[in-house]
Design a protein around this motif. Structure first.
Motif, PDB file in Angstrom:
ATOM      1  N   LYS A 114       0.770  -1.040   0.087  1.00 51.49           N
ATOM      2  CA  LYS A 114      -0.149  -0.026  -0.010  1.00 51.49           C
ATOM      3  C   LYS A 114       0.798   1.645  -0.028  1.00 51.49           C
ATOM      4  N   ARG A 115       2.128   1.110   0.837  1.00 50.77           N
ATOM      5  CA  ARG A 115       2.668   2.355   0.702  1.00 50.77           C
ATOM      6  C   ARG A 115       3.703   2.580  -0.495  1.00 50.77           C
ATOM      7  N   GLY A 167       3.050   5.515  -2.670  1.00 50.58           N
ATOM      8  CA  GLY A 167       4.219   6.647  -2.971  1.00 50.58           C
ATOM      9  C   GLY A 167       4.594   6.820  -4.564  1.00 50.58           C
ATOM     10  N   GLY A 168       3.764   6.241  -5.505  1.00 49.86           N
ATOM     11  CA  GLY A 168       3.999   6.134  -6.988  1.00 49.86           C
ATOM     12  C   GLY A 168       4.566   5.222  -7.546  1.00 49.86           C
ATOM     13  N   ASP A 169       4.722   3.847  -6.919  1.00 52.07           N
ATOM     14  CA  ASP A 169       5.506   2.746  -7.489  1.00 52.07           C
ATOM     15  C   ASP A 169       4.577   1.482  -7.540  1.00 52.07           C
ATOM     16  N   PRO A 170       3.628   1.574  -8.497  1.00 54.11           N
ATOM     17  CA  PRO A 170       2.383   0.433  -8.645  1.00 54.11           C
ATOM     18  C   PRO A 170       3.320  -0.858  -8.981  1.00 54.11           C
ATOM     19  N   GLU A 171       4.386  -0.710  -9.740  1.00 52.90           N
ATOM     20  CA  GLU A 171       4.954  -1.971 -10.039  1.00 52.90           C
ATOM     21  C   GLU A 171       5.610  -2.714  -9.023  1.00 52.90           C
ATOM     22  N   ARG A 205     -11.305  -4.156  -5.720  1.00 48.73           N
ATOM     23  CA  ARG A 205     -11.717  -3.536  -4.537  1.00 48.73           C
ATOM     24  C   ARG A 205     -12.042  -2.059  -4.766  1.00 48.73           C
ATOM     25  N   GLU A 206     -11.307  -1.451  -5.900  1.00 50.78           N
ATOM     26  CA  GLU A 206     -11.648  -0.241  -6.177  1.00 50.78           C
ATOM     27  C   GLU A 206     -13.209  -0.057  -6.616  1.00 50.78           C
ATOM     28  N   ALA A 207     -13.547  -0.961  -7.579  1.00 51.54           N
ATOM     29  CA  ALA A 207     -14.748  -0.926  -8.300  1.00 51.54           C
ATOM     30  C   ALA A 207     -15.942  -0.968  -7.173  1.00 51.54           C
ATOM     31  N   GLU A 208     -15.720  -1.917  -6.112  1.00 55.72           N
ATOM     32  CA  GLU A 208     -16.662  -2.072  -4.936  1.00 55.72           C
ATOM     33  C   GLU A 208     -16.714  -0.902  -4.164  1.00 55.72           C
ATOM     34  N   LEU A 249      -3.572 -11.603 -11.315  1.00 55.17           N
ATOM     35  CA  LEU A 249      -4.835 -11.694 -10.205  1.00 55.17           C
ATOM     36  C   LEU A 249      -4.600 -10.928  -9.047  1.00 55.17           C
ATOM     37  N   ALA A 250      -3.525 -10.442  -8.686  1.00 54.89           N
ATOM     38  CA  ALA A 250      -3.414  -9.387  -7.576  1.00 54.89           C
ATOM     39  C   ALA A 250      -3.881  -7.980  -8.093  1.00 54.89           C
ATOM     40  N   GLU A 251      -3.654  -7.631  -9.241  1.00 57.78           N
ATOM     41  CA  GLU A 251      -3.855  -6.373  -9.924  1.00 57.78           C
ATOM     42  C   GLU A 251      -5.308  -6.325  -9.987  1.00 57.78           C
ATOM     43  N   ARG A 252      -5.969  -7.531 -10.635  1.00 54.97           N
ATOM     44  CA  ARG A 252      -7.334  -7.482 -10.754  1.00 54.97           C
ATOM     45  C   ARG A 252      -8.080  -7.474  -9.316  1.00 54.97           C
ATOM     46  N   LYS A 253      -7.606  -7.819  -8.542  1.00 49.86           N
ATOM     47  CA  LYS A 253      -8.476  -7.853  -7.322  1.00 49.86           C
ATOM     48  C   LYS A 253      -8.325  -6.427  -6.579  1.00 49.86           C
ATOM     49  N   GLU A 254      -7.299  -6.053  -6.708  1.00 52.73           N
ATOM     50  CA  GLU A 254      -7.087  -4.533  -6.412  1.00 52.73           C
ATOM     51  C   GLU A 254      -7.965  -3.438  -7.355  1.00 52.73           C
ATOM     52  N   LYS A 255      -8.462  -3.853  -8.623  1.00 55.73           N
ATOM     53  CA  LYS A 255      -9.354  -3.195  -9.384  1.00 55.73           C
ATOM     54  C   LYS A 255     -10.569  -3.491  -8.844  1.00 55.73           C
TER      55      LYS A 255
END
Length: 250
Positions: A31-32, A36-40, A232-235, A224-230
């Motif tokens: 999360k940090r 902090g601008g480093d999504p990768e 959560r954002e959509a929810e 999969l982790a990226e899609r789960k994050e998306k």
């Protein structure tokens, strides 16, 4: 460069800290990094898997006494060389000595690693620690992963490595001239060398195949982790929209 080293250091710390807090610490770091601008880097951290108890104990061993683990791996390398020499008609006594030396070191380091678990470790976990150390002493790729100190799961024991009890040693000649090698001896030695080379090629191919599959799995886990994050954002957005709709209907 400093930021990258800092992230790598924090990742390394995840694998030696008590595993009970791994998931929470991993998610906080991800999360940090994202904020902090480093999504990768955040995705890479999110894909990290919590180490099982045996893998964690080996990670701790490497962290606390890397030189002892390196000594074991060095003996494993010497044992592999002795094995090749013996298969080519060399000194089988050396193979037995190296095998016994490795066995003692694996036993010693397994006990040390098991002590980090506290109490009375489950025998199956102790066996996994021993298998992992033995595998690292038999395979360069496993050795590299062990020394990284970031194992999530143990390795299986290597098959057919170090069992030298049945090897026969040709007695020394006491300084007398050794019997002349026969054509059959040469043919047998050449046959064994071909078998060793073929086995080495197959082992290398299987290891490379495993590496490719591991990379594919890691990539899928990251997606999969990226899609789960998306998700959560959509929810979260859906909940916000529902709240807004409810407010407007009042």
């Amino acid at each position: 460069m400093g930021e990258i080293e800092g992230v790598e250091r924090e990742i390394a710390e995840l694998f030696v800290a008590p595993p009970e807090g791994f998931t929470e610490a991993r998610n906080a770091l991800a999360k940090r990094l994202k904020e902090g601008g480093d999504p990768e880097a955040a995705r890479r951290v999110t894909a990290l898997r919590k180490p099982v108890r045996s893998a964690w104990a080996v990670n701790r061993l490497v962290h606390e006494d890397r030189s002892a683990v390196e000594a074991l791996l060095k003996v494993g390398e010497q044992l592999r060389l002795a094995q090749r020499r013996a298969l080519s008609g060399g000194d089988a006594d050396e193979l037995r000595r190296r095998s016994e030396e490795r066995r003692k070191l694996v036993t010693e380091q397994t006990r040390r690693a098991a002590r980090t678990l506290g109490g009375d470790p489950v025998p199956a976990v102790v066996e996994e620690i021993a298998a992992t150390l033995e595998a690292a002493s038999a395979d360069e790729d496993a050795a590299r992963q062990v020394l990284e100190g970031r194992l999530s799961k143990p390795f299986a024991r290597p098959a057919g490595f170090g069992d030298v009890a049945g090897l026969k040693v040709v007695p020394g000649t006491g300084g007398q001239e050794a019997p002349e090698a026969t054509a059959d001896d040469g043919a047998e030695r050449a046959s064994r060398e071909r078998e060793v080379r073929a086995a080495e090629r197959r082992e290398r191919q299987m290891r490379e195949r495993a590496e490719r599959m591991r990379a594919e799995v890691t990539a899928m886990e990251e997606r999969l982790a990226e899609r789960k994050e998306k998700l959560r954002e959509a929810e979260a957005e859906a909940r916000g929209a529902a709240v807004e709709l409810k407010r407007l209907r009042r």
